[in-house]
Scaffold this motif. Sequence first.
Motif, short mmCIF file in Angstrom:
data_model
loop_
_atom_site.label_atom_id
_atom_site.label_comp_id
_atom_site.label_asym_id
_atom_site.label_seq_id
_atom_site.Cartn_x
_atom_site.Cartn_y
_atom_site.Cartn_z
N LEU A 1 0.85 -1.19 0.00
CA LEU A 1 0.00 0.00 0.00
C LEU A 1 0.89 1.24 0.00
CD1 LEU A 1 -2.75 -1.04 2.59
CD2 LEU A 1 -3.03 -0.74 0.12
N VAL A 2 0.63 2.16 -0.93
CA VAL A 2 1.43 3.38 -1.04
C VAL A 2 0.52 4.59 -1.20
CG1 VAL A 2 3.44 2.23 -2.04
CG2 VAL A 2 1.67 3.16 -3.54
N ASP A 3 1.08 5.74 -0.90
CA ASP A 3 0.41 7.02 -1.18
C ASP A 3 0.64 7.33 -2.65
OD1 ASP A 3 -0.32 9.67 -1.53
OD2 ASP A 3 0.67 10.38 0.28
N PRO A 4 -0.41 7.44 -3.47
CA PRO A 4 -0.20 7.65 -4.91
C PRO A 4 0.48 8.97 -5.25
CG PRO A 4 -2.52 7.88 -4.34
CD PRO A 4 -1.84 7.33 -3.14
N ALA A 5 0.47 9.94 -4.32
CA ALA A 5 1.11 11.22 -4.59
C ALA A 5 2.62 11.15 -4.39
CB ALA A 5 0.53 12.30 -3.69
N THR A 6 3.08 10.24 -3.55
CA THR A 6 4.51 10.15 -3.24
C THR A 6 5.08 8.75 -3.43
OG1 THR A 6 4.06 9.64 -0.92
CG2 THR A 6 4.27 11.98 -1.51
N LEU A 7 4.23 7.75 -3.55
CA LEU A 7 4.61 6.34 -3.63
C LEU A 7 5.32 5.88 -2.36
CD1 LEU A 7 3.71 4.77 -6.15
CD2 LEU A 7 4.04 7.21 -6.60
N ALA A 8 5.09 6.60 -1.25
CA ALA A 8 5.66 6.22 0.04
C ALA A 8 4.88 5.05 0.62
CB ALA A 8 5.61 7.40 1.00
N THR A 9 5.59 4.11 1.20
CA THR A 9 4.98 2.99 1.90
C THR A 9 4.66 3.43 3.33
OG1 THR A 9 7.05 2.08 2.75
CG2 THR A 9 6.40 1.42 0.53
N SER A 10 4.33 2.45 4.15
CA SER A 10 4.02 2.76 5.54
C SER A 10 5.25 3.02 6.39
CB SER A 10 3.21 1.60 6.16
OG SER A 10 3.94 0.38 6.05
N ALA A 11 6.45 2.86 5.83
CA ALA A 11 7.70 3.11 6.56
C ALA A 11 8.38 4.35 6.00
CB ALA A 11 8.63 1.90 6.44
N PRO A 12 8.86 5.24 6.85
CA PRO A 12 9.49 6.48 6.36
C PRO A 12 10.77 6.19 5.58
CG PRO A 12 9.85 6.19 8.73
CD PRO A 12 8.85 5.16 8.32
N GLY A 13 10.87 6.80 4.40
CA GLY A 13 12.05 6.62 3.58
C GLY A 13 12.01 5.41 2.68
N ILE A 14 10.92 4.65 2.71
CA ILE A 14 10.79 3.49 1.83
C ILE A 14 9.65 3.74 0.86
CG2 ILE A 14 10.31 1.03 1.64
CD1 ILE A 14 11.58 0.56 4.28
N TYR A 15 9.96 3.63 -0.43
CA TYR A 15 9.00 3.88 -1.50
C TYR A 15 8.84 2.60 -2.33
CZ TYR A 15 10.25 8.61 -0.10
OH TYR A 15 10.48 9.74 0.64
N ALA A 16 7.74 2.51 -3.06
CA ALA A 16 7.53 1.33 -3.90
C ALA A 16 6.80 1.75 -5.17
CB ALA A 16 6.72 0.27 -3.16
N ILE A 17 7.18 1.11 -6.29
CA ILE A 17 6.59 1.45 -7.58
C ILE A 17 6.34 0.17 -8.38
CG2 ILE A 17 7.79 3.68 -7.62
CD1 ILE A 17 9.66 2.44 -9.76
N GLY A 18 5.52 0.28 -9.42
CA GLY A 18 5.31 -0.84 -10.33
C GLY A 18 4.23 -1.80 -9.87
N ASP A 19 4.31 -3.01 -10.38
CA ASP A 19 3.26 -4.00 -10.13
C ASP A 19 3.14 -4.42 -8.67
OD1 ASP A 19 2.71 -3.91 -12.79
OD2 ASP A 19 3.58 -5.86 -13.29
N ILE A 20 4.14 -4.11 -7.86
CA ILE A 20 4.13 -4.52 -6.47
C ILE A 20 3.24 -3.63 -5.61
CG2 ILE A 20 6.08 -3.09 -5.68
CD1 ILE A 20 5.51 -6.80 -4.77
N VAL A 21 2.78 -2.49 -6.15
CA VAL A 21 2.05 -1.53 -5.31
C VAL A 21 0.56 -1.54 -5.58
CG1 VAL A 21 4.09 -0.06 -5.29
CG2 VAL A 21 2.22 0.48 -6.85
N SER A 22 -0.17 -1.00 -4.61
CA SER A 22 -1.62 -0.89 -4.72
C SER A 22 -2.06 0.47 -4.19
CB SER A 22 -2.31 -2.01 -3.93
OG SER A 22 -3.71 -1.85 -3.94
#
Length: 363
Positions: A288-309
Motif C-alpha cells: 500500500l502506497v500514497d499515490p502522490a509520493t509512492l511512500a509505503t508505511s515506513a518512512p524513507g521506503i517507497y515502492a513502484i510498479g506492479d508490487i504496489v496498490s
Amino acid sequence: MSLSNAPSNASSLSQPAVETDALIIGAGPAGLFQAFQLGLQGIAAQLVDALPHAGGQCYQLYGHKPIYDIPGIPVCSGLELVRRLEQQIAPMQVPRHLGQQVQSVEPMADGRWQIGTTAGTWFQARTVFIAAGVGAFVPKALKVPGAELLDPEQLLYHPQHLDGAAGREVLVYGGDEEAVTAAIGCAVEGGMRARKTYLMHRRDAFSAEPGQLAQLQQLRESGAVEVITGQITEVRQQDGRLQAVQWMDGEGNEHPLPLELLLVYLGISPRLGPLTDWGLALERKQLLVDPATLATSAPGIYAIGDIVSYPGKKRLILCAFHEATMAAFAAAEYLQGSKPLLEYTTTSARLHAILGVEHPAAG
C-alpha cells in the motif's frame, strides 16, 4: 518499528556495508527508470536484483515479444526496452548487485535503513525503493531425487558466467534462449570450452533467435554439442559430488549420463519471499502506497510498479515510469527537507551536466 530479525548494529556485520543515498530493489524497467529519475535529482542510487542480469520480467519473459505502449516508440522488444533504459542511466554510473535477493530490511538509529542480501552483501541506505514487480524472479529448482544433495558449485541455475565449464563434461538442461546460449558458450573454441557439452530438453525444439539456432545446428553437426531429448529423473552423487544424471527418453526408458557440471535453465517464477516479513502495509500481496509520493508505511521506503496498490492503480509499464518520477521527487524532498525545483531536461544546465550533454548556452 522493526522490519526483520536482522542485526541493526553495523558493528555486527561480517563485511563493511555499502553506503548509498538510495537502494533500488529490482532492476527491471521500473527499477532502471527509478535510477534515472533519482539521478536527475542528484540522488546516488544502487540496484540489487535476484536475477543475474538487469531487465526483470521484460528481459526474462518478453525478451523477443513486441511491446507497443511505450511513449514515442511504436514497437520494441523487451530486450530493446531494457537496452534503451540501460543506455539512459549510463551517465549516472549506477552500481548493480545482481544474482542476490534482499532478505532483510532493518531501521537504524540514525534514520537510515540496513539491508542484507542472500549473497551476504549489506547496504546502509538513506532511502529504499522497492520495484520488485510481482515479486523477486527466482530460478525454478530441479526437483528430482539427489539434486538437493549436490555441491552448489556443480549445480548452477541460470549462471551469469560459464567459467566452471572449462575442461569438464557439462549438461545444459532446458530449452529456452538462455539454455541455447549456454550450450553454445560451453562448446565454442575458447578458454571456457567444455570437454563435452550436452543439451537436454524434453523435445528437440528450442526457443531462440534464428542465428542462435543456426549456430547450435552447426555445433550439433560437428559433434561439439550433443542434444538429448528427454528429462532428468535422478541425480547421482557421492558425498555431494556430481557423478551422473539418470534421464528418461520419450519411450520411458532410463539412461545414465556421467557428468561433472549441471547447468539448469527451467525458467523463473516470481515470489514475494521475505518482503512479506518486512512489516510494510500490504493488501492482497501488494504494498500500500500514497499515490502522490509512492511512500509505503515506513518512512524513507517507497515502492513502484506492479508490487504496489492504490485506488485507480493500473499495472502497466507506463504507470510504473510515472510512479518512479513521483517517488524521486518525494524522496528528494524527504532527504533535503524542502521541495526540489521542477527543472526540464531541455533547458537545465544542471541536468545537462548530469546527463553528460552539452548545454545550448555553452555552444
